[in-house]
Each structure stands twice: as C-alpha cells, then as structure tokens.
Design an enzyme around this catalytic site. Structure first.
Site, PDB file in Angstrom:
ATOM      1  CD  GLU A 118       2.282 -81.599  -9.083  1.00  0.00           C
ATOM      2  OE1 GLU A 118       1.538 -80.602  -9.028  1.00  0.00           O
ATOM      3  OE2 GLU A 118       3.364 -81.614  -9.706  1.00  0.00           O
ATOM      4  CG  ASP A 130       6.729 -80.445 -10.925  1.00  0.00           C
ATOM      5  OD1 ASP A 130       5.718 -79.905 -10.449  1.00  0.00           O
ATOM      6  OD2 ASP A 130       7.077 -80.333 -12.121  1.00  0.00           O
TER       7      ASP A 130
END
Length: 714
Positions: free
Chosen positions: A382, A346
């Site tokens: 990401e 993330d």
C-alpha cells in the site's frame, strides 16, 4: 525448578520436545523475569541470569506446549528520555507464536495514572497481569504432507480480499461452530465457492494478533478490520474454533494446507508500520516496556512522544536493526512455518522511512531484496502513509507490486462521466506504464482495484453520494463521502426500477473494467454478490451484519455472481487479457498497414487522433487487442496465440453507434459480454458493421480464429 543457561537464538519460546528455550532482546533491561502461569493463573517468576549481546535467555526442561508466559523487565523509567521499563506490567513476548486473551482497558495496563496522565515521573505500579494477554508455548510440529506453494505467476493471479469473520459468519453452508474461524474459511463450501468464482489467491485482512481498543469497547464496538497488531508471529486468537494456547496455529496451518490443495494461494495483509501500544497515552503491553528506544521512532527533541506517520500513534523505527530483525523474522516465519504465499503491507511507505523523509533505498527493502525466503513470495505495497513526502504510486522496488490508487480513482471517475478522464482511463486500463515502466517494471506492478475494505463497497459506490457512518458515532454533517461515488439519482435503497437496473449495470461496467485491465485484479470480498454497508465508508469497527457478507442471495445477486465468474474465467482463458509485458501501440502514423498490438478507435471506427484524445467530454472509446502478436511464450516456451478482442466503452448518458474496424482487424466478431444485456445472445457481427453501445455500458467482442491460431475456448 531446574533451569539451564539456554541459547540466545532463536528469539521467543522454542519447544524442542524436551523443554523450552526462552530468549528476549532488551538493551536497557537491568533485570528480566520470566513469568509462568498455571491453570489457576498463579504466577511463578524466574530470573533470567544469562545474557549475551543484550539477549536474555534460559532453557527450562519439562515445559510443554500450551504453557502460558510473559516477561517483567526491570530498568530505567524515564519517559522524557524514551525509557519506559516498568516491572509492574506483564509484557508480551514480541516473538510469541500464540497468544491467549485480550486486553480489557484497565488502568493497570498503562504506565501513567489516569488522573495524572502528563506526569513523566509518577509511574503507575498496578499489576497488569490479570488484565492483559499471555503468550503460549506452541508445538512447532505439524504434518504438512506434500504441501507446496502453488507459485501462481503474478499475471495469472486474481486476488480476493477477504475477512475471516466477514466471509463465513453468515454462511449457511459452514457449520455454525466453525463460522468466523480459520476452520470455517477452510470449509469445502468456501473453497469451492472461490474456485468456481475464478479466484487464484485469497488475501486475508489482518490475522496477526491484534487488540480491541479500549475507546471502542467503551462504545460497545470492536476492532473489526484488525489493523492494530500486537503479535507479529501469532494468528489472531478469536478466529480459532479450537483454542488459544497454540491450537490457533495448527488451525491456521490446516487452512493454508486446504487452500494449497485446491491450487489457491494465501496472502496476508500485514501491519508492520506500528503496534497497538499507540503513543505516550497508550498502554504498556510489549515493546514499549521491553526496549522502547530500540523499536519505536521517537521525536528527536522530545522522546516522551512518538513520531507518527500512520495516524495510529506510533511508527516502528526502521533504522533500528532490532526492529528490522523483528519484522523480517516474522515474515520468514509466516513463509517457512505457516506456508503463506505473500504479503500485502499496510501503509508500506512507513517501512521506507529511516529518517524524516521516505528513503527508497532503506534497509528494509535491501533486506527483503536479498532474502532467500521473503524475496521469493508475492510482495504487495500500500504505497502511501500519512507522513510528508510519502510514496506515490509507482515508487517501490522492481520486485514489488502496488495497490494502484490512481487506477481506483480513474475508473470511478470515468464511469460517473467526469470530464478529461479518457486518456488516463486508457492508461490505467492498459497497466499504467506511465507509473511503472520507467524503472523496468511490468504491468503486474499494478494491483488494480475499484473497491477495497477501506471505503464504499461496489454496491454502495453506485448507491450513495454521501457517507452514512452514524453507527460509528460519527457526525455526518460533512456529507460528502470523498469516495468518487454516484448514487444514480437516489440516495440509498430504492424500488425505482430504472435506478436499480442502472446501478446493476454500473457494477457490471466496473467489474468488466477491472477484470479485463492489464495488471493484477483484486476483488473486494462480497462485491460479487452486491454486499452493502448501507453507505458506511469506514466500517473498521463494525464487527456485525453491517460488514459481514450475506449469503441469502436474491436473483439480482445471483446474476451478478454469475456475471463476475464469467469475466474471471474469460480473463484466465485468454493470455491477451493478462499479458506479462506492456502492449506496444502504433508507432507509424503515416498509414502503415501493420496491425499493432493495441489500437484505439473512436465510435466511427477511425483511429483516435490528438484532437479526439484532447476532447475533455469524450466518454467513449473502442480498443482493439491483437491476440496474434503476443511477444511472450507460455510456461513451456511455446508461442502464445489468442483471439483478437474489441472492447467498447461508453460512459456517456446517451447511446452511441460504433462502427467496427475494417476487415484487416478481423472479419467476423462475436459479442461475448454486454453489460446492458448480460444474459443476451452472443450475436455475430462482421467488419464495418454498426453496433449500438447503450448508455453507460461496456461490450466485448471476440474474433474468430485466424488461420495461424489455435482455437482458444472458454
């Protein structure tokens, strides 16, 4: 209680069958107490008198798995200089393998007083132990049998993004007592469903221990997505059906073992960019009270405040060897002890930040690159964060894959007929070589997705123009969702048949694009059965039926599931649809008879020229994929030969007649996918034949086998 000096390594609580070694790093600590809790929550404190290299340690014979514990760290409390030791706060072991309970928002969790939040000297001395989590000693021994990592090649992968609770909470085939748990996710009904769908890897939204934010609790909501980690080694306890004192560890391991037995991989969505302790107004739960300066990135000229590139209050200090050790030890643990097969990071750009800007050569990536454990599993980034200068898609090291946000945006724009999208659409469809090939990367660098947990579901993408997030307590007067969505003429649910059919067709179009694009496709869990969040594009706090997948399917949902399964199995059966290398297009434009690996045609059957590519209102194209020119061998070193394919895209609002290419590209063709008529017959066509692509539709035609081809069946 008898104690021994113990060892400074490994960090955390380590059970060896006879007792437990406890080890905690803190450079700023002047004194450390280990706190043990009995069944009545009575606390016993034991001072750690041994310290080496700022690691405080002790060994206690006789302690068994399930023992709950925490730490109290004595030292300077001077927030203005980044020092936040407060022995009144029971602190969670950063290396805790299991965690019991959660936080309740009580004032004792904070090091400041609610009526004097700006004071940096008036320390809150309330005891937080009754209101916070406690670590639990775990038994590391587990019968893995002959379990092994499936090691599915990137190019053969189809990823399914899932949520433990959302996937199982409403599944009638899972026993009620197992729904919403790791055991529920491991139930044969769930695994068989994913196998039949053609999934090779399940990517779980955060399962590291996270906390439920107090401001959400006050609204009667909860943190559903889980991007609020507090324990990097511990499986989230509320997803356990068996207990919270180590039982969740074995339950998670059993789940991984079940997926491996079925030939599927388990990938974790991990949050190493920040923790749930938040900024200077957040609670003191673990790292903040252990050694704030060693783990968090503080503002240089005001160390009472945290440098934040995540939008969550803090960022880990990626130039600190202790923060790096914490992250890499955690990754290694999940691979070696929990047997997971990869990670999706993330806001991964934050992990590249050593100083003000993103540093491509940061220590974290160097460590991962050379690590014999972490470097050999799937690594997915990401590739952005909220900081200035954050990575754009395409900026990560060669061994990494990335969520391709430009793919998502371009596919959405193309199918809602936005001008000037055709050239970029074809580039994204063919693996985004413009983003990845420059540094030697392959199509699998691109994780392609149209929808993910963050944003509209695919059903909502074709049903709403505006976001509808009132359930989150948001004001919707801004209207525009920024999701590049199109409601097909009516906002939200409708009984108008033409609009309902168009929405179904648009979903089929996007699924076909996703599953036949070069790269790694990722399906957002529930999209294959038309899951809706009723226009909520940010359901992070909706742990309820708004977010969960409903399994009482109607005919349209069953049809979509069948259609998506057909596409996944087509992809897996045909190597030309998931190549390891980028296609090579036509290099000789002087009329050469050579057939390239890929050819681009307009609707007349003519090769696309510069004028056609430059048409800002071009919404259609026919792509030829040459199955007899695949410069890659199979696993056994044999030459790969496949059928040829024609892919016809028509994002125009009118039907378009396409003339099939001349017989050099194939004499006979069979229609195998038609999003306008998904259950129609597989019609046969010949070279030069005219075929009508209905408005906003996709068609796939497959050639008969060439003389030098081995038949490929699906």
């Amino acid at each position: 209680m008898q104690t021994r000096p113990g060892s400074m390594y490994p960090l955390g609580a380590t059970f060896d069958g006879a007792g437990v070694n406890f080890a905690l790093y803190s450079r700023v600590a002047q004194k450390v107490e280990l706190c043990l809790f009995d069944e009545q929550d009575n606390e016993s404190r034991i001072e750690l008198t041994e310290q080496n290299s700022y690691v405080w340690h002790i060994y206690i014979p006789g302690i068994q798995p399930g023992q709950r514990y925490g730490y109290r760290v004595y030292g300077p409390y001077d927030p203005a200089h980044g020092l936040r030791c407060n022995p009144n706060k029971l602190l969670l072991d950063p290396y805790a393998k299991a965690i019991e309970g959660n936080v309740d928002g009580d004032e004792s969790l904070y090091s400041y007083w609610f009526d004097d939040p700006d004071s940096t000297t008036n320390m809150n001395d309330l005891d937080s132990a009754p209101h916070t989590m406690k670590a639990a000693v775990v038994n590391p021994y587990f019968d893995w049998g002959n379990d092994r990592h499936p090691q599915i090649p990137y190019h053969d992968s189809i990823i399914y993004e899932a949520h433990v609770r959302g996937m199982t909470n409403l599944n009638p085939h899972v026993p009620a007592e197992l729904r919403g748990t790791y055991a529920g996710l491991a139930h044969p009904a769930v695994i068989d469903y994913l196998k039949n769908l053609g999934i090779t890897a399940i990517e779980l939204m955060p399962i590291h221990q996270f906390i439920n934010d107090s401001f959400l609790q006050q609204k009667g909501l909860s943190n559903y997505w889980g991007y609020n980690t507090i324990g990097f080694f511990a499986p989230h306890n509320s997803y356990s059906s068996t207990g919270q004192r180590g039982e969740q560890v074995n339950e998670f391991k059993s789940m991984v073992k079940a997926y491996h037995r079925a030939g599927m991989e388990v990938i974790l969505d991990v949050v190493y960019n920040h923790t749930a302790e938040g900024n200077h107004m957040g609670p003191t739960l673990s790292l903040k009270g252990i050694d704030n300066q060693a783990y968090y990135r503080l503002v240089d000229n005001d160390q009472a405040h945290y440098f934040d590139t995540t939008g969550t209050g803090n960022s880990l200090l990626m130039r600190s060897p202790h923060a790096l050790q914490l992250i890499t030890d955690s990754l290694r643990y999940w691979v070696e002890e929990m047997h997971v097969d990869g990670f999706r990071f993330d806001l991964a750009a934050t992990l590249a930040r050593q100083f003000q800007e993103v540093d491509k050569l940061s220590a974290f990536f160097d460590i991962v690159q050379q690590d014999p454990v972490i470097g050999h599993v799937k690594l997915i980034a990401e590739p952005w964060d909220l900081g200035s200068g954050g990575y754009q898609v395409g900026g990560f090291p060669p061994s990494w894959s990335e969520w391709n946000g430009r793919y998502r945006d371009t596919v959405r724009d193309f199918w809602r007929s936005q001008p000037s999208t055709l050239p970029e659409f074809t580039s994204r469809f063919m693996g985004s070589s413009d983003l990845y090939q420059t540094n030697g990367r392959k199509p699998v660098a691109s994780v392609n997705f149209v929808t993910a947990h963050d944003g509209f579901t695919m059903n909502d993408l074709v049903s709403y123009n505006e976001k509808h997030n009132q359930a989150n307590g948001e004001d919707n007067r801004d209207g525009e969702s920024n999701n590049r969505s199109w409601n097909c003429g009516v906002e939200g649910p409708t009984a108008i048949r033409d609009i309902v059919e168009l929405r179904q067709q648009q979903m089929r179009n996007m699924f076909s694009t996703l599953l036949f694009s070069q790269g790694i496709p990722m399906i957002c869990g529930g999209d294959e059965v038309c899951r809706t969040q009723l226009g909520n594009n940010n359901a992070y706090c909706q742990d309820n039926q708004l977010s969960w997948t409903h399994w009482d399917l109607d005919d349209a949902q069953r049809d979509m599931l069948e259609f998506v399964s057909k596409l996944t199995h087509l992809r897996l059966a045909h190597p030309v649809l998931h190549r390891r290398r980028f296609f090579t297009g036509r290099e000789d434009w002087s009329g050469s008879e050579d057939i390239p690996q890929v050819e681009w045609f307009d609707h007349t059957g003519s090769i696309m020229d510069l004028a056609a590519w430059g048409d800002t209102h071009a919404f259609s194209i026919m792509i030829y994929l040459n199955g007899s020119d695949i410069p890659e061998t199979d696993w056994y070193g044999n030459r790969q030969v496949d059928n040829d394919f024609l892919l016809i895209f028509n994002a125009h609002y009118e039907p378009i007649m396409f003339t099939l290419p001349d017989e050099r590209y194939g004499k006979k063709w069979r229609l195998v996918v038609d999003t306008h008529n998904p259950k129609g017959p597989e019609l046969n066509f010949e070279a030069g034949f005219a075929i009508t692509a209905q408005p906003r539709s996709f068609m796939m035609l497959m050639s008969g086998n060439k003389p030098d081809q081995t038949p490929v069946l699906f």
